[in-house]
Design an enzyme around this catalytic site. Structure first.
Site, PDB file in Angstrom:
ATOM      1  N   HIS A   1      37.456 -20.522 101.400  1.00 30.54           N
ATOM      2  CA  HIS A   1      38.331 -21.482 100.705  1.00 30.54           C
ATOM      3  C   HIS A   1      38.521 -22.760 101.525  1.00 30.54           C
ATOM      4  CE1 HIS A   1      39.612 -18.055  98.111  1.00 30.54           C
ATOM      5  NE2 HIS A   1      39.515 -17.382  99.253  1.00 30.54           N
TER       6      HIS A   1
ATOM      7  N   LYS B   1      32.964 -48.749 110.251  1.00 35.23           N
ATOM      8  CA  LYS B   1      32.454 -47.589 109.520  1.00 35.23           C
ATOM      9  C   LYS B   1      31.060 -47.137 109.954  1.00 35.23           C
ATOM     10  CE  LYS B   1      33.986 -45.593 106.509  1.00 35.23           C
ATOM     11  NZ  LYS B   1      34.083 -45.843 105.076  1.00 35.23           N
TER      12      LYS B   1
ATOM     13  N   SER C   1      29.364 -50.330 106.692  1.00 31.78           N
ATOM     14  CA  SER C   1      30.055 -50.853 105.517  1.00 31.78           C
ATOM     15  C   SER C   1      29.963 -52.368 105.538  1.00 31.78           C
ATOM     16  CB  SER C   1      31.522 -50.409 105.566  1.00 31.78           C
ATOM     17  OG  SER C   1      32.338 -51.310 104.857  1.00 31.78           O
TER      18      SER C   1
END
Ligand code: ARG
Length: 462
Positions: A156, A283, A277
């Protein structure tokens, strides 16, 4: 432009029809298979006495020249020729005249396209397999260095039990090995020749199908001509096999994306395989795994597309079937480039072992070990052991520590049946190595799994 089938027509085709009907702008991808198929067919026609030696020689030389023209970019592809088969046959006849007109004896475009496309797909089965082997080798090389590197195993997406990184990669090695088996299996099943089935019912000419099958590298000839010219199972199989493989690598890519985030920080992709980016200077984006994950969609689309094309077709050949090729071409290109770039991306990534191990100090990964200890060493029933462990976890939460760092005194205060040796059972590496059952994550079991893949790759790469 006069069509090869124009005999019964008094008016020429509209240019709109030419454009709608034509496959030549994409099926020319099959030119090698088409030329080889024609050479095999002509060779057989000569051996059964339908062509003379001189006609065969002219056909072979003409086709060789055409191959060269195509490869040099000199071949003129015309929509009005409809498909690659007629474009090549027309060019051959323009070059060598009468002998060219005999090539299509005892053959139809229906068996011709079936043999060309099948051989293309068979070749792709092999080429994709080779690329998966490369990916496996790279994955195995990384795994071999990390049989002791701890990271949280998850269910999960929540911390569950500690595993080692090699074991985690071993899960992907297992998937890739099954993927390869599917390509191999499909190859073996489909390696039979459609050539000689003609339009749908065979031919009155005394042909030798075994001979063309042998010349083209098939294991044998197909049994029923009606089935053979209609069947596209071989194409559906490669689409399903590529889809499953893409699904597997997409799951790995999903993990690479997660792992390269600050929240995980388990890996860093190299600059060569990362992008920036246009606005945010800081980024470093994992475009490679994202794109592989995204491209999985178009491959599934090709599979569903062809299944849908085929589902309502009466026997035998229908022009709908011409829609079989573009999806396969695209899926094959997509999976190949995806495998190549993914292999490079993981080969050049940095594994941040310390961050993986540090993450194991969150989430009380050894909780199951405490419960198991209470059962094994203190004779407590599992349900009660589970409850006591829950209490210990709650105490750790209060103290702001991980269960692997709890003191003996704290545990004793929760249940006085707990003995001093408990502490060693709570260590993360102990927890990982305790899972020494067959196929488990212990370093010992993991090494056996890697040995299995090493032997497999050694056998496969001969
Ligand atoms: N271009 C066709 C295809 O790709 C070749 C077979 C055409 N046969 C026919 N009878 N029209 O399916």
């Amino acid at each position: 432009m006069e069509k090869m089938w124009s005999g019964r027509f008094s008016k020429g085709a509209s240019s709109l029809l030419d454009e709608f009907n034509a496959s030549v702008m994409f099926d020319r991808e099959l030119y090698i298979e088409d030329i080889e198929g024609s050479i095999a067919h002509a060779t057989m026609l000569k051996s059964v006495g339908i062509l003379t030696s001189s006609e065969l020689e002219q056909i072979i030389n003409g086709l060789d020249e055409i191959k060269k023209e195509i490869e040099d970019g000199a071949f003129e592809w015309r929509l009005s020729d409809e498909d690659l088969h007629m474009a090549i046959e027309k060019r051959l006849t323009d070059k060598i005249g009468q002998a060219g007109k005999k090539l299509h004896t005892a053959r139809s475009r229906n068996d011709q396209v079936a043999v060309d496309f099948r051989r293309f797909v068979l070749r792709q089965n092999k080429e994709i397999k080779e690329l998966v082997l490369d990916l496996m080798q790279t994955t195995l090389d990384i795994a071999s260095k990390h049989t002791d590197t701890l990271l949280p195993g998850m269910t999960h997406l929540q911390h569950a039990q500690p595993v080692n990184f090699a074991f985690h990669l071993g899960a992907y090695l297992s998937m890739f090995k099954r993927d390869i088996a599917r390509f191999e299996d499909s190859y073996t099943r489909n390696n039979i020749s459609p050539l000689g089935c003609a339009a749908l019912a065979g031919t009155p000419h005394k042909i030798d199908r075994e001979q063309t099958a042998k010349l083209l590298g098939f294991d044998g000839v197909s049994l029923n001509c009606l089935d053979t010219v209609s069947d596209r199972d071989f194409a559906l199989e490669i689409l399903f096999n590529i889809s499953t493989l893409m699904m597997h690598i997409s799951r790995l890519c999903e993990e690479l994306v997660l792992w390269s985030s600050y929240e995980f920080g388990f890996i860093e992709l190299s600059d060569e395989y990362s992008t920036g980016s246009s606005i945010m200077p800081q980024k470093k984006n994992p475009d490679v795994p994202e794109l592989v994950r995204g491209k999985t969609g178009r491959v599934y689309g090709a599979l569903i597309g062809l299944l849908t094309v085929m589902k309502g077709l009466p026997l035998a050949y229908n022009k709908d079937t011409q829609e079989d090729k573009e999806g396969v071409f695209d899926a094959v290109k997509t999976v190949k480039i995806s495998l190549i770039i993914l292999t490079q991306a993981i080969k050049t990534m940095t594994v941040k072992k310390d961050n993986m191990q540090a993450a194991c100090k969150k989430g009380h990964l050894s909780a199951t070990d405490l419960a198991d200890y209470l059962v094994e060493e203190c004779g407590i029933a599992f349900r009660e052991a589970h409850f006591i462990t829950g209490k210990a976890v709650a105490r750790c939460e209060e103290l702001g520590i991980d269960l692997s760092d709890i003191s003996y005194d704290e545990l004793y205060a929760i249940d006085n049946r707990i003995k001093k040796d408990v502490i060693k059972y709570l260590a993360i590496d102990h927890s990982m190595n305790a899972r020494d059952s067959q196929g488990g994550t212990s370093t010992n079991q993991t090494k056996q799994q890697l040995k299995y893949f090493k032997d497999y790759l050694n056998r496969s790469q001969i």
